[in-house]
Design an enzyme around this catalytic site. Structure first.
Site, PDB file in Angstrom:
ATOM      1  N   GLU A  81      -9.431  -1.890   5.088  1.00 51.69           N
ATOM      2  CA  GLU A  81     -10.043  -1.514   6.353  1.00 51.69           C
ATOM      3  C   GLU A  81     -11.218  -2.426   6.696  1.00 51.69           C
ATOM      4  O   GLU A  81     -11.665  -3.221   5.865  1.00 51.69           O
ATOM      5  CB  GLU A  81     -10.533  -0.054   6.258  1.00 51.69           C
ATOM      6  CG  GLU A  81      -9.420   0.948   6.011  1.00 51.69           C
ATOM      7  CD  GLU A  81      -8.546   1.220   7.253  1.00 51.69           C
ATOM      8  OE1 GLU A  81      -8.325   0.306   8.067  1.00 51.69           O
ATOM      9  OE2 GLU A  81      -8.091   2.362   7.385  1.00 51.69           O
ATOM     10  N   ASP A 128      -7.307  -3.070  14.632  1.00 55.18           N
ATOM     11  CA  ASP A 128      -8.677  -3.523  14.365  1.00 55.18           C
ATOM     12  C   ASP A 128      -8.703  -4.727  13.421  1.00 55.18           C
ATOM     13  O   ASP A 128      -9.766  -5.136  12.956  1.00 55.18           O
ATOM     14  CB  ASP A 128      -9.514  -2.374  13.773  1.00 55.18           C
ATOM     15  CG  ASP A 128      -8.876  -1.782  12.516  1.00 55.18           C
ATOM     16  OD1 ASP A 128      -7.813  -2.302  12.067  1.00 55.18           O
ATOM     17  OD2 ASP A 128      -9.419  -0.803  11.980  1.00 55.18           O
ATOM     18  N   HIS A 169      -7.064  -4.930  10.404  1.00 54.50           N
ATOM     19  CA  HIS A 169      -6.914  -4.677   8.962  1.00 54.50           C
ATOM     20  C   HIS A 169      -5.550  -5.158   8.461  1.00 54.50           C
ATOM     21  O   HIS A 169      -4.581  -5.238   9.218  1.00 54.50           O
ATOM     22  CB  HIS A 169      -7.177  -3.207   8.609  1.00 54.50           C
ATOM     23  CG  HIS A 169      -6.099  -2.231   8.964  1.00 54.50           C
ATOM     24  ND1 HIS A 169      -6.197  -1.348  10.006  1.00 54.50           N
ATOM     25  CD2 HIS A 169      -4.900  -1.979   8.390  1.00 54.50           C
ATOM     26  CE1 HIS A 169      -5.112  -0.597  10.059  1.00 54.50           C
ATOM     27  NE2 HIS A 169      -4.291  -0.972   9.085  1.00 54.50           N
ATOM     28  N   ASP A 196       0.814  -1.218   0.000  1.00 57.25           N
ATOM     29  CA  ASP A 196       0.000   0.000   0.000  1.00 57.25           C
ATOM     30  C   ASP A 196       0.844   1.262   0.000  1.00 57.25           C
ATOM     31  O   ASP A 196       2.066   1.222   0.176  1.00 57.25           O
ATOM     32  CB  ASP A 196      -0.965  -0.007   1.205  1.00 57.25           C
ATOM     33  CG  ASP A 196      -0.276  -0.405   2.505  1.00 57.25           C
ATOM     34  OD1 ASP A 196       0.968  -0.344   2.571  1.00 57.25           O
ATOM     35  OD2 ASP A 196      -0.982  -0.770   3.456  1.00 57.25           O
TER      36      ASP A 196
HETATM   37  C1  GLP Z   1      -0.712   0.478   8.509  1.00 54.28           C
HETATM   38  C2  GLP Z   1      -0.210  -0.319   7.299  1.00 54.28           C
HETATM   39  C3  GLP Z   1      -0.336  -1.816   7.558  1.00 54.28           C
HETATM   40  C4  GLP Z   1       0.335  -2.154   8.870  1.00 54.28           C
HETATM   41  C5  GLP Z   1      -0.348  -1.425  10.000  1.00 54.28           C
HETATM   42  C6  GLP Z   1       0.272  -1.723  11.350  1.00 54.28           C
HETATM   43  O1  GLP Z   1      -2.095   0.526   8.534  1.00 54.28           O
HETATM   44  N1  GLP Z   1      -0.935   0.014   6.104  1.00 54.28           N
HETATM   45  O2  GLP Z   1       0.246  -2.529   6.474  1.00 54.28           O
HETATM   46  O3  GLP Z   1       0.274  -3.551   9.083  1.00 54.28           O
HETATM   47  O4  GLP Z   1      -0.231  -0.029   9.752  1.00 54.28           O
HETATM   48  O5  GLP Z   1       1.475  -1.013  11.504  1.00 54.28           O
HETATM   49  P1  GLP Z   1       2.514  -1.235  12.660  1.00 54.28           P
HETATM   50  O6  GLP Z   1       3.360  -2.398  12.249  1.00 54.28           O
HETATM   51  O7  GLP Z   1       3.319   0.041  12.711  1.00 54.28           O
HETATM   52  O8  GLP Z   1       1.764  -1.498  13.911  1.00 54.28           O
END
Ligand code: GLP
Length: 261
Positions: A143, A136, A138, A67
């Site tokens: 989402e 949550d 995702h 993404d």
């Molecule tokens: C964002 C990214 C996800 C990631 C999530 C959790 O939403 N788009 O790909 O898994 O954050 O991030 P973190 O690893 O910093 O908790």
């Protein structure tokens, strides 16, 4: 799903990097699906070490990132282009033309998303998809409520995600881009293997729902229960809401025992 519980995120990164290394040694033109966020940073560090110290060769690897925010310059310190360069691409020998990250603008996004999906198919499909998880549940920027068959597309981020990511934008939620382009859940499900990484107690509820809860679009990661080859790598804190912790630990210990015979 194979659930691997380890004391800390260093061990998770070590195991994930060994899975990727072994796959790369078997298939030098490996296709990797990559994630951003704080969780996979230790994994990238471990892979960079393998490249620098042991000559692990990424020259024929192709990558697809999950993404990217929309309406943020590529050079912005919080863009996922910047993240990937800083933590991985600047330190290994993946050729630039083999690195694919969703575009950072909403321009012609439909054509872009179709082309991104086509590029994955042309590369032969994703061999290993690295995933983090939102609090949550995702995955990527799919989402809550995303179709479990969704493809690469432009999405609006939830309040929960905007609030979680505000920390990277000077704690200013209004500075977090509201839209993103994400690979779809259907796209992720076509990867031959998924590695879902999570550490810290903030992820324990999401992990419990994703691993032991009902399959629902309200917890996008729960669809991975139906994926034939998903490894969930979590630390003790992220595992703390799971009901079957002892069973998962015993299963993994038995697997290691079998491998060492
Ligand atoms: C964002 C990214 C996800 C990631 C999530 C959790 O939403 N788009 O790909 O898994 O954050 O991030 P973190 O690893 O910093 O908790």
């Amino acid at each position: 799903m194979e659930i691997i519980i380890q004391p800390s995120h260093y061990q998770l990164a070590a195991i994930a990097s060994e899975i990727i290394r072994d796959a790369l040694l078997r298939k030098p033109n490996l296709v990797l699906g990559l994630a951003t966020g704080s969780t996979p940073i230790a994994l990238y560090k471990a892979l960079v070490r393998m490249h620098k110290e042991n000559g692990l060769d990424f020259s024929r690897v192709t990558t697809f990132n999950l993404d990217e925010y929309v309406d943020i310059p590529r050079e912005h310190p919080q863009s996922y282009h910047t993240f990937m360069a800083k933590h991985f691409f600047d330190h290994v020998n993946i050729s630039v033309e083999n690195q694919h990250i969703p575009q950072n603008t909403a321009e012609n996004h439909e054509a872009f998303c179709t082309a991104f999906e086509e590029a994955i198919v042309r590369a032969g499909g994703i061999d290993i998809q690295v995933l983090g998880i939102g609090t949550d549940g995702h995955i990527g920027f799919n989402e809550v409520g995303s179709s479990l068959a969704s493809r690469t597309r432009i999405v609006t981020l939830t309040e929960n995600t905007l609030a979680a990511n505000a920390i990277h934008f000077g704690d200013d939620i209004s500075a977090v881009p509201e839209m993103a382009i994400t690979i779809g859940i259907g796209t992720i499900m076509e990867a031959k293997q998924c590695l879902l990484l999570a550490n810290s107690a903030s992820k324990s509820e999401a992990i419990a729902k994703a691993v032991e809860g009902p399959i629902t679009s309200m917890v996008p990661a729960s669809i991975l229960q139906t994926h034939p080859n998903t490894v969930v790598l979590i630390d003790e804190s992220a595992a703390s809401d799971l009901k079957e912790v002892e069973y998962y630990k015993r299963s993994y210990a038995n697997k290691l025992k079998l491998q060492s015979q």
